[in-house]
Design a protein around this motif. Structure first.
Motif, short mmCIF file in Angstrom:
data_model
loop_
_atom_site.label_atom_id
_atom_site.label_comp_id
_atom_site.label_asym_id
_atom_site.label_seq_id
_atom_site.Cartn_x
_atom_site.Cartn_y
_atom_site.Cartn_z
N GLY A 95 5.31 -0.84 3.28
CA GLY A 95 3.99 -0.89 2.38
C GLY A 95 3.62 0.12 1.78
N GLY A 96 2.98 0.03 0.61
CA GLY A 96 2.74 1.52 -0.06
C GLY A 96 1.38 1.99 0.66
N ALA A 97 1.32 3.37 0.81
CA ALA A 97 0.33 4.15 1.41
C ALA A 97 -1.11 3.98 0.59
CB ALA A 97 0.54 5.45 2.04
N GLY A 98 -2.17 3.78 1.31
CA GLY A 98 -3.56 3.96 0.50
C GLY A 98 -3.63 5.43 0.26
N ALA A 99 -4.32 5.71 -0.82
CA ALA A 99 -4.61 6.87 -1.14
C ALA A 99 -5.71 7.62 -0.38
CB ALA A 99 -5.24 7.03 -2.77
N VAL A 100 -5.57 8.81 0.14
CA VAL A 100 -6.51 9.46 0.95
C VAL A 100 -7.35 10.37 0.35
CG1 VAL A 100 -6.48 10.75 3.16
CG2 VAL A 100 -4.65 9.36 2.85
N ARG A 156 -10.70 6.26 2.01
CA ARG A 156 -9.19 6.06 1.60
C ARG A 156 -8.92 4.33 1.05
NH1 ARG A 156 -6.28 3.11 5.30
NH2 ARG A 156 -7.05 2.81 7.43
N GLY A 157 -7.68 4.32 0.33
CA GLY A 157 -7.52 3.21 0.07
C GLY A 157 -6.68 2.36 1.23
N GLY A 158 -6.68 1.09 1.48
CA GLY A 158 -5.91 0.40 2.34
C GLY A 158 -4.50 0.27 2.00
N ALA A 159 -3.57 0.17 3.21
CA ALA A 159 -2.15 0.18 2.98
C ALA A 159 -1.71 -1.19 2.74
CB ALA A 159 -1.39 0.53 4.35
N GLY A 160 -0.68 -1.18 1.90
CA GLY A 160 -0.04 -2.47 1.46
C GLY A 160 0.86 -3.03 2.62
N GLY A 161 0.78 -4.33 2.71
CA GLY A 161 1.49 -4.96 3.66
C GLY A 161 3.04 -5.20 3.39
N ALA A 162 3.70 -5.53 4.51
CA ALA A 162 5.27 -5.22 4.47
C ALA A 162 5.79 -6.59 5.40
CB ALA A 162 5.85 -3.86 5.12
N SER A 163 6.98 -6.92 5.07
CA SER A 163 7.51 -7.69 5.88
C SER A 163 6.82 -8.97 6.03
CB SER A 163 8.33 -7.21 7.12
OG SER A 163 9.06 -6.20 7.12
N GLY A 164 6.08 -9.35 5.23
CA GLY A 164 5.07 -10.88 5.21
C GLY A 164 4.09 -10.67 5.83
N SER A 165 3.42 -9.35 5.72
CA SER A 165 2.15 -8.97 6.25
C SER A 165 1.03 -8.96 5.35
CB SER A 165 2.01 -7.92 7.34
OG SER A 165 3.17 -7.86 8.44
N PRO A 166 -0.04 -9.33 5.92
CA PRO A 166 -1.23 -8.98 4.75
C PRO A 166 -1.46 -7.31 4.32
CG PRO A 166 -2.22 -9.63 6.79
CD PRO A 166 -0.61 -9.84 7.04
#
Length: 253
Positions: free
Chosen positions: A125-130, A135-145
């Motif tokens: 998932g994409g990293a949230g900006a720091v 900071r922003g929230g990280a994007g989910g990956a492999s079916g995760s929120p």
């Protein structure tokens, strides 16, 4: 006595300071990253949901003095990252989302956008900006929120929620912008007013679902885009939300 005067920028331009301004505050919302496409495969068991984009961060600068600054200053609003395009038909095909653009107020402060989903691989998932503030929230990956973020005690200045992976929900931002379910766009910031300007932040877009496979858009401002659904030909990801700048000048009366 000082009277606050707020100006909100949703597009790039030039800010001219009021003649009576002595100091100012700035709230800068970074742009969200776009979600990645799903990974194509003829075998259902080998299809991978697209990763969500990272949410944009928030920077809050208070009681900055106007002296030594020019009469006008450049305002640059970052565009949300585009969602990854529909993948090719070959097994393993995939397209990452784009990172959010830079949001900047002259030479005072610059905020990078959230990272696009899948920039570093189809299952990342994409990293949230720091930032120094929220900071922003990280994007989910492999079916995760997507990741929810909460910068207590100033919760309405939390960063943008991360986009959900395909078939998963987007992340919340602060106390007033809850997460959205899979298949739903992120919630735009509403209902929080400070100095007469709305300064809340958007939640992450939900991932695509079977009946609506494209990843959903991040909530404005700063929400990360959702990832595409895991179809035979990987579905497209959703876009991240644009950034925003709010300038609060304090006028001598």
């Amino acid at each position: 006595m000082k009277r606050p005067l707020a100006t909100t920028y949703t597009a790039s331009g030039t800010h001219t300071w009021h003649a009576d301004t002595t100091m100012f505050d700035v709230v800068i919302h970074g742009a969200g990253g776009g979600g990645g496409s799903g990974v194509s495969h003829t075998s259902a068991g080998s299809r991978i949901p697209g990763p969500g984009g990272g949410g944009g961060g928030v920077l809050f600068l208070v009681e900055k003095r106007l002296r030594d600054l020019p009469a006008s200053i450049e305002v640059v609003i970052g565009s949300g990252g585009a969602g990854g395009a529909t993948a090719g038909s070959a097994n393993g095909s995939f397209n990452p989302g784009s990172s959010g653009g830079e949001t900047r107020l002259g030479t005072i402060a610059t905020l990078a956008g959230g990272t696009g989903g899948g920039i570093f691989g189809a299952t990342v998932g994409g990293a949230g900006a720091v930032t120094l503030a929220a900071r922003g929230g990280a994007g989910g990956a492999s079916g995760s929120p997507g990741e929810s973020v909460n910068s207590a005690p100033i919760q309405h200045l939390s960063g943008g929620g991360g986009g959900g992976s395909g078939s998963a929900s987007g992340g919340a931002s602060g106390w007033n912008n809850p997460s959205t379910g899979a298949g739903n766009a992120g919630r735009n910031a509403t209902g929080v007013s400070t100095w007469g300007a709305y300064v809340a932040t958007g939640s992450g877009g939900g991932g695509g679902i079977l009946s609506s496979p494209t990843g959903k858009a991040g909530g404005y401002p700063s929400g990360g885009g959702g990832g595409g659904y895991q179809t035979a030909i990987g579905s497209a990801g959703g876009p991240g939300a644009n950034g925003r700048i709010v300038i609060i000048e304090y006028l001598e009366e």
